[in-house]
Each structure stands twice: as structure tokens, then as C-alpha cells.
Design a protein around this motif. Structure first.
Motif, PDB file in Angstrom:
ATOM      1  N   ILE A 229      37.059  74.421  93.711  1.00  0.00           N
ATOM      2  CA  ILE A 229      37.070  73.140  93.819  1.00  0.00           C
ATOM      3  C   ILE A 229      35.972  72.461  92.756  1.00  0.00           C
ATOM      4  CG2 ILE A 229      35.407  72.930  95.757  1.00  0.00           C
ATOM      5  CD1 ILE A 229      38.702  70.861  95.408  1.00  0.00           C
ATOM      6  N   ILE A 230      35.224  73.241  92.396  1.00  0.00           N
ATOM      7  CA  ILE A 230      34.072  72.763  91.526  1.00  0.00           C
ATOM      8  C   ILE A 230      34.464  72.348  90.169  1.00  0.00           C
ATOM      9  CG2 ILE A 230      33.537  75.167  90.603  1.00  0.00           C
ATOM     10  CD1 ILE A 230      30.968  72.495  91.503  1.00  0.00           C
ATOM     11  N   PHE A 231      35.568  72.972  89.827  1.00  0.00           N
ATOM     12  CA  PHE A 231      36.147  72.537  88.485  1.00  0.00           C
ATOM     13  C   PHE A 231      36.724  71.105  88.481  1.00  0.00           C
ATOM     14  CE2 PHE A 231      36.412  77.208  88.528  1.00  0.00           C
ATOM     15  CZ  PHE A 231      35.717  77.439  87.447  1.00  0.00           C
ATOM     16  N   PRO A 232      37.772  70.750  89.254  1.00  0.00           N
ATOM     17  CA  PRO A 232      37.942  69.331  89.336  1.00  0.00           C
ATOM     18  C   PRO A 232      37.050  68.322  89.753  1.00  0.00           C
ATOM     19  CG  PRO A 232      38.985  70.575  91.264  1.00  0.00           C
ATOM     20  CD  PRO A 232      38.371  71.744  90.187  1.00  0.00           C
ATOM     21  N   PHE A 233      35.982  68.896  90.315  1.00  0.00           N
ATOM     22  CA  PHE A 233      35.043  67.953  90.906  1.00  0.00           C
ATOM     23  C   PHE A 233      34.039  67.495  89.324  1.00  0.00           C
ATOM     24  CE2 PHE A 233      30.113  68.174  91.219  1.00  0.00           C
ATOM     25  CZ  PHE A 233      29.887  66.948  91.910  1.00  0.00           C
ATOM     26  N   LEU A 234      33.666  68.618  88.577  1.00  0.00           N
ATOM     27  CA  LEU A 234      33.026  68.572  87.328  1.00  0.00           C
ATOM     28  C   LEU A 234      33.783  67.725  86.544  1.00  0.00           C
ATOM     29  CD1 LEU A 234      31.885  72.076  86.665  1.00  0.00           C
ATOM     30  CD2 LEU A 234      30.561  69.999  87.497  1.00  0.00           C
ATOM     31  N   LEU A 235      35.174  67.776  86.337  1.00  0.00           N
ATOM     32  CA  LEU A 235      35.996  67.127  85.517  1.00  0.00           C
ATOM     33  C   LEU A 235      36.125  65.537  85.877  1.00  0.00           C
ATOM     34  CD1 LEU A 235      39.097  69.119  84.863  1.00  0.00           C
ATOM     35  CD2 LEU A 235      37.975  68.269  83.171  1.00  0.00           C
ATOM     36  N   SER A 236      35.962  65.432  87.178  1.00  0.00           N
ATOM     37  CA  SER A 236      35.929  63.977  87.804  1.00  0.00           C
ATOM     38  C   SER A 236      34.464  63.266  87.489  1.00  0.00           C
ATOM     39  CB  SER A 236      35.961  64.029  89.312  1.00  0.00           C
ATOM     40  OG  SER A 236      35.989  62.740  89.887  1.00  0.00           O
ATOM     41  N   VAL A 237      33.320  64.206  87.683  1.00  0.00           N
ATOM     42  CA  VAL A 237      32.091  63.607  87.277  1.00  0.00           C
ATOM     43  C   VAL A 237      31.903  63.324  85.625  1.00  0.00           C
ATOM     44  CG1 VAL A 237      29.818  64.266  86.988  1.00  0.00           C
ATOM     45  CG2 VAL A 237      30.872  64.853  88.983  1.00  0.00           C
ATOM     46  N   GLY A 238      32.650  64.164  85.144  1.00  0.00           N
ATOM     47  CA  GLY A 238      32.548  64.142  83.332  1.00  0.00           C
ATOM     48  C   GLY A 238      33.379  62.761  82.912  1.00  0.00           C
ATOM     49  N   GLY A 239      34.713  62.743  83.617  1.00  0.00           N
ATOM     50  CA  GLY A 239      35.475  61.587  83.428  1.00  0.00           C
ATOM     51  C   GLY A 239      34.806  60.162  83.764  1.00  0.00           C
ATOM     52  N   PHE A 240      33.987  60.228  84.715  1.00  0.00           N
ATOM     53  CA  PHE A 240      33.607  59.188  85.389  1.00  0.00           C
ATOM     54  C   PHE A 240      32.296  58.582  84.322  1.00  0.00           C
ATOM     55  CE2 PHE A 240      29.982  57.179  87.613  1.00  0.00           C
ATOM     56  CZ  PHE A 240      30.569  56.017  88.160  1.00  0.00           C
ATOM     57  N   LEU A 241      31.577  59.589  83.952  1.00  0.00           N
ATOM     58  CA  LEU A 241      30.389  59.250  82.894  1.00  0.00           C
ATOM     59  C   LEU A 241      30.995  59.016  81.639  1.00  0.00           C
ATOM     60  CD1 LEU A 241      27.958  62.280  83.890  1.00  0.00           C
ATOM     61  CD2 LEU A 241      27.768  59.927  84.512  1.00  0.00           C
ATOM     62  N   ILE A 242      32.087  59.637  81.258  1.00  0.00           N
ATOM     63  CA  ILE A 242      32.599  58.994  79.694  1.00  0.00           C
ATOM     64  C   ILE A 242      33.061  57.548  79.744  1.00  0.00           C
ATOM     65  CG2 ILE A 242      34.781  59.115  78.258  1.00  0.00           C
ATOM     66  CD1 ILE A 242      34.492  62.193  78.737  1.00  0.00           C
ATOM     67  N   SER A 243      33.671  57.102  81.121  1.00  0.00           N
ATOM     68  CA  SER A 243      33.940  55.779  81.155  1.00  0.00           C
ATOM     69  C   SER A 243      32.703  54.903  81.448  1.00  0.00           C
ATOM     70  CB  SER A 243      34.940  55.760  82.480  1.00  0.00           C
ATOM     71  OG  SER A 243      35.305  54.541  82.873  1.00  0.00           O
ATOM     72  N   TYR A 244      31.862  55.249  82.425  1.00  0.00           N
ATOM     73  CA  TYR A 244      30.752  54.323  82.705  1.00  0.00           C
ATOM     74  C   TYR A 244      29.938  54.043  81.853  1.00  0.00           C
ATOM     75  CZ  TYR A 244      28.418  52.193  86.619  1.00  0.00           C
ATOM     76  OH  TYR A 244      27.779  51.475  87.348  1.00  0.00           O
ATOM     77  N   LEU A 245      29.632  55.090  80.995  1.00  0.00           N
ATOM     78  CA  LEU A 245      28.521  54.811  79.836  1.00  0.00           C
ATOM     79  C   LEU A 245      29.283  54.493  78.497  1.00  0.00           C
ATOM     80  CD1 LEU A 245      26.631  58.216  80.488  1.00  0.00           C
ATOM     81  CD2 LEU A 245      26.040  55.912  81.362  1.00  0.00           C
ATOM     82  N   SER A 246      30.317  53.972  78.511  1.00  0.00           N
ATOM     83  CA  SER A 246      31.009  53.442  77.198  1.00  0.00           C
ATOM     84  C   SER A 246      30.305  52.259  76.771  1.00  0.00           C
ATOM     85  CB  SER A 246      32.383  53.115  77.530  1.00  0.00           C
ATOM     86  OG  SER A 246      32.448  52.016  78.199  1.00  0.00           O
ATOM     87  N   PRO A 247      30.358  52.121  75.492  1.00  0.00           N
ATOM     88  CA  PRO A 247      29.660  50.794  74.897  1.00  0.00           C
ATOM     89  C   PRO A 247      30.339  49.572  75.544  1.00  0.00           C
ATOM     90  CG  PRO A 247      30.256  52.246  73.028  1.00  0.00           C
ATOM     91  CD  PRO A 247      30.792  52.857  74.408  1.00  0.00           C
ATOM     92  N   GLY A 248      31.629  49.627  75.878  1.00  0.00           N
ATOM     93  CA  GLY A 248      32.349  48.519  76.571  1.00  0.00           C
ATOM     94  C   GLY A 248      31.868  48.041  77.791  1.00  0.00           C
ATOM     95  N   THR A 249      31.510  49.163  78.624  1.00  0.00           N
ATOM     96  CA  THR A 249      31.096  48.873  79.910  1.00  0.00           C
ATOM     97  C   THR A 249      29.808  48.031  79.815  1.00  0.00           C
ATOM     98  OG1 THR A 249      31.906  51.027  80.771  1.00  0.00           O
ATOM     99  CG2 THR A 249      30.276  49.786  82.228  1.00  0.00           C
ATOM    100  N   THR A 250      28.844  48.407  78.971  1.00  0.00           N
ATOM    101  CA  THR A 250      27.621  47.756  78.671  1.00  0.00           C
ATOM    102  C   THR A 250      28.001  46.023  78.316  1.00  0.00           C
ATOM    103  OG1 THR A 250      26.506  49.669  78.160  1.00  0.00           O
ATOM    104  CG2 THR A 250      25.443  47.622  77.587  1.00  0.00           C
ATOM    105  N   VAL A 251      28.819  46.077  77.424  1.00  0.00           N
ATOM    106  CA  VAL A 251      29.130  44.556  76.994  1.00  0.00           C
ATOM    107  C   VAL A 251      29.739  43.813  78.074  1.00  0.00           C
ATOM    108  CG1 VAL A 251      30.788  43.364  75.372  1.00  0.00           C
ATOM    109  CG2 VAL A 251      29.916  45.120  74.611  1.00  0.00           C
ATOM    110  N   ARG A 252      30.731  44.359  78.647  1.00  0.00           N
ATOM    111  CA  ARG A 252      31.136  43.572  79.836  1.00  0.00           C
ATOM    112  C   ARG A 252      30.161  43.370  80.967  1.00  0.00           C
ATOM    113  NH1 ARG A 252      36.820  45.286  83.084  1.00  0.00           N
ATOM    114  NH2 ARG A 252      36.989  43.294  83.808  1.00  0.00           N
TER     115      ARG A 252
END
Length: 499
Positions: A229-252
Motif C-alpha cells: 500500500i506504500i506505493f499508491p500512497f507515495l504516488l498520491s503524495v507525489g501527485g498532490f505536491l506536483i499539483s499543489y506546488l504549481s506556479p498556477g496555484t500560487t497565482v490563483r
């Protein structure tokens, strides 16, 4: 399941299906608005010039995602799906049906797999009854129904992804209850895909996905099994960080310097959850729903006590965990925007509130039923619908599910409202006027067009419209979508947002 229970089971299913009919019919009167045109205009332009070429359309969607990632939002999978706005393909009606189907299917799948995993296949049917009752309550009383199902971009960005999250939770349960290594690999592969997909949707669902996975990772470490279960967990964390730390998120969010301090965010989330959600949503009919579900829950819980000798020793922690989970759902918008977020966010919190309420209530029932002195009483309650005359149990089911549909003092339940809008002709008139606009946009040679405001604005279908200002962002999105220089209303409409 005896004959009485079987008839009640069928009644619950039939009632749910009948309540779904007007919602499905209403979807055929639905039309796009606002951000539908913003996200779909690149794809519309590509198809107008090149036709329906699959690989070209996929490339166009990825380019759209990359553009939004840099300038407005980092939600990568959401931007790709939004590019395929259904009206481009002449089937805007399909989005509401798909989202509704995913939500009801995801809720049912989650409770079914949970009941089956805890109590065995023979006790899975109460899970279906619980799921359909909860789903009916959620759908009929969702705070902002147009943003939950009928406005494509809003519903897809939130309810669609939250429904996917419920499916993902069901697959996690399947993985933890699986005894086959080959099946484990298949389930982990599916979880990996779902994790990456959900992480690229709205930040709230992505965040609670991480919290959910964290609980299952902890369970795997304690039990020393299912550590994959650690593998989908890491993918979930990684995907969230990719989305959350985007330049667009800061702009919005207006720049990271404007983000709310973490401690202040936590305080605001708890206060908002308790005052605006728990106290407002815990009504008499929700309590009545819990009473109706009690025998179904006890059938599962008693079997769980017998099988695993689970004693439900920490009901207080379960209740606190439920409040924390709901509070966490408000944290991304409070942190980034300093506010609780739009209506579409409250919709998915409401769905989660009902699911969490049933789970926490079930935990308290399990705590009481696990005590030896309460065993006989719990068994009697669990067999209530088996012992009651079938007419009484069916009547109880119809009354409770009917109460879920009537709505409240402010508005009808969604199915009754849908029936009203169809019967009174509001939906048909709204769709007719939208079709006339579309025909004008597509056929008129003029570069500058004026259209009349809608004479009918059905509560379930109307989200927003263009304005009488051709420079408004919605007007510019529609003009770009249809290749016009300007479009505007020929009169001021007080029901339209100008922001």
C-alpha cells in the motif's frame, strides 16, 4: 436474508432507482456556461480546424493542461478532462449522468466492499442498503446541486473526483481483504492509476486521499501485512505536491505571501466545520436515517465481533477522528484563499459528512454491541426487519427514504425539484433559448452579437451566464469559443455574476 429482508432490500433499490429517473431526464435539458467555455475553447478550435483526430485531441488536451498548470491551477488530470467539454461533441447531457452514476456507484462499492470485508459475503447486502440510503440523502440534499451534477466544470472538478476517491477506497479495502498475491498485484496497479488520477484533481480530495492512505499505511505497519500500500500512497503524495506546488496555484492564491498561517488555518477549519457543517447538517431526518440503518449496521458489526473479536474500545477517538477528517477537507481553501471555498467544495464535504457520520455511528454501535450485557438486545435490533411484518418494514423504508427527498423549508429535494422544473416547462424553455443562442453563435456572420437574457433559469440547471459587458471574462470565453469578436447580453441581468 429472509423473505421480509429481501423485500425491504428490493424496496430500497427500487425507491432509489425511481428517485434517479427525474434527475436523469433533467440532464437532457442541460447546457454549458462559464468555465465550460474557458476550458473547452482550445479543443473546440482544434476540432473546428482539424476534425476529430484522437491523438491530436489528446495533444491539445495536454497543451491545455500545461497552460493552466503555469498560469492558474496545477490540477493536471482535471485540466485534461475539462478540455473535452461535452458540448463540443454535442452531448452535454452526458456529464450529469456520468457524474451521478460514478457517485452512486462509488458510494455503493465502498459500503459493499466494507461490509463484505468485515462480515463476509453473506452480510454484504446490508452494505448496499446503507449505501443507497446514504447516497439518496446526499444527492437529494446536496447544498449546491447545480455544481454537484449539472454544471460540467464545477461538478467534474469536485464531485467526479470525490466519487473516484470513493471507488479508490473500495479498491483499498479489496486489497486488504484479498488472499491472492496475483490479485494483489492487479489491485495495486489499479490503485496506482487511481491515486495518480485523483491527486491531479481538486486539492481537497487529493489531500484527504493522502490522509486515508496514511491510515492504511499505519494499519499495514501494525499488522505487518499488505505493505504494498506504500506505493499508491507515495504516488498520491507525489501527485498532490506536483499539483499543489504549481506556479498556477500560487497565482490563483494571490502569491504564497498571502497564504493563511497554518495554526490559524487549523483553528478556522475546526470552527467552520463544527458551526457550519455539523450543527447545520445534523437534522432530525438525518437522525431518523441513522435509526433506520441501525439494524443493517448491527448485522455487520455483530458478525465482525464474532469473527475478529473486535471490541471497538475507542469510540471517543473515532468521533474525534471524524471531526478532524471533515475539518481537513476545508484546510486547502482556508490555507490558500483564506475562505471556506465554493459551493462545489461544500457538496463533497456534505457527502463525506454523511459517510463519516454513518461510520462513526456504526463504531459507537459496535462499542455497545461488543459488551456482553448488550448482546441479546443488539441481536434483537439486528433482526428487527426480519421479525417485523413485511408491510411495516417496507413502510418504514419508504417513509425514511421519502423524507430524504422532500428537502427542507428552503427548497425541495433534488428529484422533486427536477420533476417540478420538467413539468412546469422551465427546463424545456431554458434549453430552447440556449439552443437558439448556440445556433446564432454558429451561423451568424456578424462578429459582434447581442443576445437576450434567459427568461427561465431553472434552479438545478442554471449556474451563470454572460453579462452585458463584452470585456467580462465569461463573454470573452464564449466569443473565443465560437470565433466571434464580442458577445454580450442586450440588457442587464441581476442574476449573473460579474466577478
Amino acid at each position: 436474508m429472509n423473505t421480509n429482508e429481501k423485500k425491504l432490500y428490493r424496496t430500497v433499490i427500487l425507491f432509489f432507482l425511481l428517485a434517479s429517473v427525474p434527475m436523469v431526464i433533467l440532464s437532457f435539458f442541460n447546457v454549458p456556461s462559464a468555465d465550460d467555455f474557458t476550458f473547452g475553447r482550445r479543443m473546440q478550435a482544434y476540432i473546428s480546424e482539424n476534425g476529430y483526430h484522437m491523438f491530436g485531441m489528446i495533444k491539445c488536451a495536454v497543451e491545455n493542461m500545461a497552460d493552466y498548470y503555469m498560469r492558474w491551477e496545477g490540477r493536471y488530470s482535471e485540466s485534461i478532462i475539462a478540455s473535452f467539454m461535452p458540448d463540443i461533441f454535442g452531448c452535454y447531457w452526458l456529464s450529469a449522468i456520468v457524474i451521478y452514476g460514478l457517485l452512486t456507484g462509488g458510494t455503493t462499492f465502498f459500503f459493499y466492499t466494507l461490509a463484505k470485508g468485515l462480515a463476509g459475503k453473506e452480510k454484504a447486502w446490508p452494505g448496499v442498503c446503507i449505501a443507497l440510503t446514504v447516497c439518496l440523502a446526499a444527492v437529494q440534499n446536496v447544498p449546491y446541486p447545480v455544481e454537484a451534477f449539472y454544471w460540467f466544470i464545477g461538478a467534474m472538478a469536485y464531485m467526479f473526483y470525490h466519487a473516484s476517491y470513493l471507488w479508490m477506497c473500495g479498491v483499498v479495502i479489496l486489497y486488504f481483504t484479498s488472499q491472492d498475491r496475483r490479485r494483489d498485484i492487479v489491485l495495486l496497479t489499479l490503485l496506482a492509476l487511481l491515486s495518480a488520477f485523483v491527486a491531479g484533481g481538486n486539492n481537497v480530495t487529493a489531500f484527504v486521499s493522502i490522509l486515508t492512505y496514511s491510515a492504511f499505511v499505519a494499519l499495514s505497519l501494525v499488522t505487518r501485512r499488505k505493505r504494498g500500500i506504500i506505493f499508491p500512497f507515495l504516488l498520491s503524495v507525489g501527485g498532490f505536491l506536483i499539483s499543489y506546488l504549481s506556479p498556477g496555484t500560487t497565482v490563483r492564491g494571490g502569491g504564497s505571501e498571502h497564504y493563511t498561517p497554518v495554526v490559524v488555518t487549523i483553528i478556522k477549519c475546526f470552527r467552520w466545520t463544527i458551526r457550519q457543517y455539523l450543527l447545520e447538517w445534523t437534522t432530525a431526518k438525518i437522525l431518523l436515517m441513522l435509526c433506520f440503518l441501525t439494524p443493517f449496521l448491527l448485522k455487520i458489526l455483530l458478525e465482525m465481533v464474532d469473527r475478529y473479536h473486535f471490541r471497538f474500545r475507542f469510540p471517543g477517538i473515532a468521533a474525534l477522528g471524524g471531526v478532524c477528517f471533515l475539518s481537513a477537507m476545508s484546510s486547502p481553501p482556508f490555507y490558500i484563499l483564506g475562505e471556506p471555498g465554493p459551493g462545489r467544495l461544500r457538496n463533497i464535504i456534505y457527502v463525506s459528512y454523511l459517510v463519516v457520520t454513518v461510520l462513526v455511528y456504526g463504531y459507537f454501535l459496535g462499542w455497545a454491541a461488543a459488551m456482553e450485557e448488550n448482546r441479546k438486545t443488539a441481536e434483537k435490533i439486528a433482526d428487527l426487519y426480519q421479525r417485523l411484518p413485511v408491510k411495516k418494514s417496507i413502510a418504514a423504508g419508504i417513509v425514511v427514504m421519502g423524507l430524504m427527498c422532500i428537502g427542507d423549508a428552503k427548497r425541495y429535494g433534488v428529484s422533486i425539484e427536477a420533476c417540478k422544473e420538467i413539468a412546469q416547462g422551465q427546463a424545456a424553455q431554458y434549453h430552447r433559448e440556449a439552443a437558439e443562442r448556440k445556433k446564432m453563435y454558429q451561423s451568424a456572420e456578424e462578429a459582434d452579437l447581442e443576445v437576450a437574457p434567459y427568461s427561465e433559469k431553472p434552479y438545478l440547471l442554471f449556474f451563470d451566464d454572460i453579462t452585458d459587458d463584452p470585456e467580462n471574462w465569461k463573454n470573452m470565453a464564449v466569443s473565443a469559443f465560437y470565433g466571434k469578436q464580442t458577445v454580450k447580453l442586450n440588457a442587464y441581468d441581476p442574476d449573473v455574476e460579474y466577478d
